[in-house]
Scaffold this active site. Structure first.
Site, PDB file in Angstrom:
ATOM      1  N   LYS A 175     116.384  50.405  61.433  1.00  0.00           N
ATOM      2  CA  LYS A 175     116.082  50.477  62.866  1.00  0.00           C
ATOM      3  C   LYS A 175     115.746  51.922  63.223  1.00  0.00           C
ATOM      4  O   LYS A 175     116.616  52.786  63.296  1.00  0.00           O
ATOM      5  CB  LYS A 175     117.272  50.042  63.728  1.00  0.00           C
ATOM      6  CG  LYS A 175     116.840  49.928  65.193  1.00  0.00           C
ATOM      7  CD  LYS A 175     117.890  50.360  66.187  1.00  0.00           C
ATOM      8  CE  LYS A 175     117.723  51.704  66.793  1.00  0.00           C
ATOM      9  NZ  LYS A 175     116.562  51.987  67.614  1.00  0.00           N
ATOM     10  N   GLU A 250     125.329  61.825  60.279  1.00  0.00           N
ATOM     11  CA  GLU A 250     124.778  63.185  60.433  1.00  0.00           C
ATOM     12  C   GLU A 250     124.555  63.376  61.924  1.00  0.00           C
ATOM     13  O   GLU A 250     123.665  62.749  62.508  1.00  0.00           O
ATOM     14  CB  GLU A 250     123.442  63.310  59.694  1.00  0.00           C
ATOM     15  CG  GLU A 250     123.546  63.240  58.194  1.00  0.00           C
ATOM     16  CD  GLU A 250     124.251  64.432  57.579  1.00  0.00           C
ATOM     17  OE1 GLU A 250     124.472  65.441  58.278  1.00  0.00           O
ATOM     18  OE2 GLU A 250     124.601  64.331  56.394  1.00  0.00           O
ATOM     19  N   CYS A 284     118.319  69.128  64.881  1.00  0.00           N
ATOM     20  CA  CYS A 284     119.776  69.164  64.762  1.00  0.00           C
ATOM     21  C   CYS A 284     120.230  70.539  64.295  1.00  0.00           C
ATOM     22  O   CYS A 284     121.337  70.967  64.565  1.00  0.00           O
ATOM     23  CB  CYS A 284     120.246  68.104  63.805  1.00  0.00           C
ATOM     24  SG  CYS A 284     119.349  68.160  62.269  1.00  0.00           S
ATOM     25  N   GLU A 385     125.708  70.732  73.042  1.00  0.00           N
ATOM     26  CA  GLU A 385     124.361  70.606  72.481  1.00  0.00           C
ATOM     27  C   GLU A 385     123.381  70.264  73.603  1.00  0.00           C
ATOM     28  O   GLU A 385     123.588  69.301  74.335  1.00  0.00           O
ATOM     29  CB  GLU A 385     124.345  69.497  71.426  1.00  0.00           C
ATOM     30  CG  GLU A 385     123.010  69.404  70.726  1.00  0.00           C
ATOM     31  CD  GLU A 385     122.964  68.333  69.646  1.00  0.00           C
ATOM     32  OE1 GLU A 385     123.331  67.184  69.935  1.00  0.00           O
ATOM     33  OE2 GLU A 385     122.545  68.650  68.525  1.00  0.00           O
TER      34      GLU A 385
HETATM   35  P1  NAP Z   1     120.893  59.010  69.512  1.00  0.00           P
HETATM   36  O1  NAP Z   1     120.720  58.689  70.925  1.00  0.00           O
HETATM   37  O2  NAP Z   1     122.265  59.047  68.957  1.00  0.00           O
HETATM   38  O3  NAP Z   1     119.995  57.960  68.717  1.00  0.00           O
HETATM   39  C1  NAP Z   1     119.858  57.941  67.316  1.00  0.00           C
HETATM   40  C2  NAP Z   1     119.564  56.523  66.857  1.00  0.00           C
HETATM   41  O4  NAP Z   1     120.678  55.681  67.160  1.00  0.00           O
HETATM   42  C3  NAP Z   1     118.365  55.885  67.540  1.00  0.00           C
HETATM   43  O5  NAP Z   1     117.722  55.023  66.631  1.00  0.00           O
HETATM   44  C4  NAP Z   1     119.024  55.106  68.654  1.00  0.00           C
HETATM   45  O6  NAP Z   1     118.239  54.032  69.130  1.00  0.00           O
HETATM   46  C5  NAP Z   1     120.262  54.605  67.953  1.00  0.00           C
HETATM   47  N1  NAP Z   1     121.361  54.232  68.848  1.00  0.00           N
HETATM   48  C6  NAP Z   1     121.561  54.609  70.136  1.00  0.00           C
HETATM   49  N2  NAP Z   1     122.695  54.040  70.612  1.00  0.00           N
HETATM   50  C7  NAP Z   1     123.200  53.290  69.605  1.00  0.00           C
HETATM   51  C8  NAP Z   1     124.350  52.471  69.483  1.00  0.00           C
HETATM   52  N3  NAP Z   1     125.211  52.297  70.470  1.00  0.00           N
HETATM   53  N4  NAP Z   1     124.557  51.857  68.288  1.00  0.00           N
HETATM   54  C9  NAP Z   1     123.719  52.023  67.248  1.00  0.00           C
HETATM   55  N5  NAP Z   1     122.615  52.788  67.318  1.00  0.00           N
HETATM   56  C10 NAP Z   1     122.359  53.417  68.481  1.00  0.00           C
HETATM   57  O7  NAP Z   1     120.258  60.404  69.134  1.00  0.00           O
HETATM   58  P2  NAP Z   1     118.823  60.936  69.529  1.00  0.00           P
HETATM   59  O8  NAP Z   1     118.867  61.353  70.947  1.00  0.00           O
HETATM   60  O9  NAP Z   1     117.778  59.990  69.106  1.00  0.00           O
HETATM   61  O10 NAP Z   1     118.702  62.197  68.575  1.00  0.00           O
HETATM   62  C11 NAP Z   1     119.225  63.433  68.912  1.00  0.00           C
HETATM   63  C12 NAP Z   1     120.585  63.663  68.298  1.00  0.00           C
HETATM   64  O11 NAP Z   1     120.509  63.501  66.892  1.00  0.00           O
HETATM   65  C13 NAP Z   1     121.083  65.056  68.506  1.00  0.00           C
HETATM   66  O12 NAP Z   1     122.441  65.031  68.839  1.00  0.00           O
HETATM   67  C14 NAP Z   1     120.891  65.717  67.154  1.00  0.00           C
HETATM   68  O13 NAP Z   1     121.730  66.795  66.893  1.00  0.00           O
HETATM   69  C15 NAP Z   1     121.131  64.596  66.243  1.00  0.00           C
HETATM   70  N6  NAP Z   1     120.495  64.814  64.958  1.00  0.00           N
HETATM   71  C16 NAP Z   1     121.292  65.136  63.905  1.00  0.00           C
HETATM   72  C17 NAP Z   1     120.746  65.381  62.669  1.00  0.00           C
HETATM   73  C18 NAP Z   1     121.627  65.726  61.498  1.00  0.00           C
HETATM   74  O14 NAP Z   1     121.180  65.566  60.390  1.00  0.00           O
HETATM   75  N7  NAP Z   1     122.842  66.191  61.688  1.00  0.00           N
HETATM   76  C19 NAP Z   1     119.359  65.293  62.491  1.00  0.00           C
HETATM   77  C20 NAP Z   1     118.563  64.966  63.598  1.00  0.00           C
HETATM   78  C21 NAP Z   1     119.161  64.719  64.820  1.00  0.00           C
HETATM   79  P3  NAP Z   1     117.257  54.220  70.393  1.00  0.00           P
HETATM   80  O15 NAP Z   1     116.225  55.192  69.981  1.00  0.00           O
HETATM   81  O16 NAP Z   1     116.708  52.847  70.587  1.00  0.00           O
HETATM   82  O17 NAP Z   1     118.101  54.693  71.526  1.00  0.00           O
END
Ligand code: NAP
Ligand code: MG
Length: 497
Positions: A175, A250, A284, A385
């Site tokens: 997904k 991550e 990230c 963040e």
């Molecule tokens: P996010 O809102 O947590 O979403 C990540 C993924 O999870 C998306 O596919 C999202 O779907 C899905 N998701 C959202 N709510 C969910 C739930 N309740 N259950 C299961 N899946 C769910 O994060 P983002 O805003 O896309 O990305 C930014 C964040 O990612 C930042 O905090 C960043 O630091 C972190 N990040 C970390 C790394 C690392 O390697 N440490 C790398 C890149 C990014 P939808 O898109 O449909 O909402």
């Protein structure tokens, strides 16, 4: 008419069971629709998991070097389509072409690494304590892998997970983020063209709360690999606990770059500009705090202000653009609200702090690269963040104080120090609490063949990248072969002293 995309389940392109769809638009020009995608739900996930479970029984029996051959073809196809993939990615998530090309290249490197790993996947042979007995520990696949990914590395992050998962013999239910479903679909097309059989890879588009949660909670999904926010990561951890599945998380970061008084300042300046404003600060590993030694503080801040104001904001497809838009309206709003918080907390706005107008930017989610000075460790802009083009500058009197500031966060992903003193560099390596430390380089720039991940609330102890990710996607199986022809009892005490 916008292009219509579908799910890929059990070897077929299909709509969501509900027939519902959602739109994906270009963050640099909100009028432009990239495509419509199925808004799937639990039923679609159930079908995908069933397909993956059935396919697993065939896929696990394909020799790993043969699975590796498929990965090599995946890499070749990505090379051939690199420019087209990069352009598609910039259109759907905004970062500049040089960066989306780099994102695809990371996928290519990961594919070729996986191809090679097909001929390694080393286990151990270990002497037995008994005669005529052979002991070994071998690597076996885990089963159905649930893969949930964010939008900021729409190609690289899915490949970091899916290629090692497949190489190890697992099947996949994927997904992608709702903001980058087109790039994810291209990846699946490439896997199919390279020869991945029916049911082995399934993609289910839709919202995190519906599709993501259905995957995580599914009793027949054996492991989940997730990259995203810490808030969602914690929810995933809780839901996955009910079936005790293996989970790799991550998560977020609040990464800092330290600049000591003995640093090469021009080098440190290039580093922080790239680390803070590359990918519009939406990495990230982005540099969101800059810790300056007091002796060079004022001079460096002036250099930073001048260069930040020269960065060109705009559509990432246009030559000359340095910084693209935020991913969507919510993210732009988040940035705006943190700038207000910073000002209320008493930090000094050095540059930026506004939504740019004109120059073709009115239809996108742009935000000017922003620098705050006089930030103290207690300020929210030093702790939370933001995930946007906002840099908080702190002042430190010594290496010890700088490292203490750097460590004063719930996160621990990336870190950096600029110094020309080798003793200070090694002390920083020892004392910084983060999964990644760069010396004289910015906080961003992971290489695909090295372990990647963080400590504290950035994750749960796993590492992606390199050889370490193969540990996550395989199980150890311990094997004893007794060729003595008799019953040998290993756990009877016959120790002779
Ligand atoms: P996010 O809102 O947590 O979403 C990540 C993924 O999870 C998306 O596919 C999202 O779907 C899905 N998701 C959202 N709510 C969910 C739930 N309740 N259950 C299961 N899946 C769910 O994060 P983002 O805003 O896309 O990305 C930014 C964040 O990612 C930042 O905090 C960043 O630091 C972190 N990040 C970390 C790394 C690392 O390697 N440490 C790398 C890149 C990014 P939808 O898109 O449909 O909402
Ligand atoms: Mg989009």
């Amino acid at each position: 008419m916008a292009k219509k995309f579908q799910n890929f389940i059990d070897g077929k392109w299909v709509d969501a069971c509900s027939g519902r769809t959602f739109e994906n638009r270009n963050p640099a020009n909100w009028d432009e629709i990239v495509g419509t995608f199925p808004k799937s739900g639990k039923e679609d996930v159930d079908q995908a998991v069933r397909a993956a479970k059935t396919a697993f029984e065939r896929w696990r029996l394909i020799p790993a070097p043969k699975r590796g051959d498929i990965m090599r073809r995946v890499g070749d196809l990505m090379v051939a389509r690199k420019e087209e993939l990069a352009r598609q990615m910039t259109r759907e998530m905004g970062k500049v072409l040089a960066e989306t090309r780099g994102d695809v290249q990371e996928g290519i490197d990961t594919a070729y690494y996986a191809a090679g790993e097909g001929r390694r996947l080393f286990g151990h042979t270990v002497p037995s304590e008994l005669s005529d007995k052979f002991n070994m520990a071998i690597r076996v696949p885990v089963g159905v892998a649930g893969i949930v990914t964010p939008w900021n590395f729409p190609m690289a992050i899915p490949t970091w997970k899916i290629f090692p998962a497949l190489l190890c013999g697992n099947t996949v239910v994927f997904k992608p983020a709702s903001d980058t479903p087109a790039t994810a679909t291209s990846l699946v097309e490439i896997l199919l063209e390279a020869g991945v059989p029916e049911g082995v890879v399934n993609i289910v588009h839709g919202g995190g709360g519906e599709v993501g949660m259905a995957i995580v909670g599914h009793p027949e999904v054996d492991l989940v690999s997730f990259t995203g926010s810490t808030v969602v990561g914690k929810k995933i951890s809780e839901v996955a606990a009910s079936t005790l599945k293996r989970v790799s998380l991550e998560l977020g970061g609040k990464n800092a770059q330290i600049v000591m008084d003995d640093a090469e300042l021009s080098l440190a300046l290039e580093g922080v500009l790239w680390g803070a404003f590359g990918t519009t600060g939406q990495r990230c590993t982005a540099t969101s705090r800059l810790i300056l030694h007091e002796k060079i503080h004022d001079k460096f801040l002036q250099m930073l202000k001048e260069r930040t104001e020269k960065l060109r904001l705009g559509d990432g497809l246009l030559p000359g653009t340095d910084v693209g838009p935020c991913i969507n309206r919510d993210q732009q709003e988040t940035v705006k609200s943190y700038v207000e918080i910073g000002q209320k907390e008493g930090a000094r706005l050095v540059t930026g702090g506004s939504i740019p107008k004109g120059n073709g930017m009115d239809k996108g989610w742009f935000y000017a690269p922003t620098v705050f000075a006089d930030v103290r460790p207690v300020h929210r802009i030093a702790r939370e963040e933001i995930f946007g083009p906002v840099l908080s500058v702190l002042k430190a009197g010594s290496l010890e104080e700088a490292v203490a500031f750097l460590n004063d966060t719930i996160y621990g992903l990336s870190s950096s120090i600029y110094t020309s003193n080798v003793d200070k560099a090694f002390r920083a390596i020892r004392d910084i609490r983060a999964g990644i430390t760069y010396i004289n380089a910015p906080t961003i720039g992971a290489e695909a063949h090295m372990p990647f991940g963080g400590v504290k609330q950035t994750g749960n102890g796993h590492r992606e990248g390199g050889w370490t990710v193969y540990e996550f996607f395989s199980e150890w199986k311990t094997v004893y072969v007794d060729y003595s022809g008799g019953l040998q009892r290993a756990q009877i005490d016959n120790y002779q002293g």
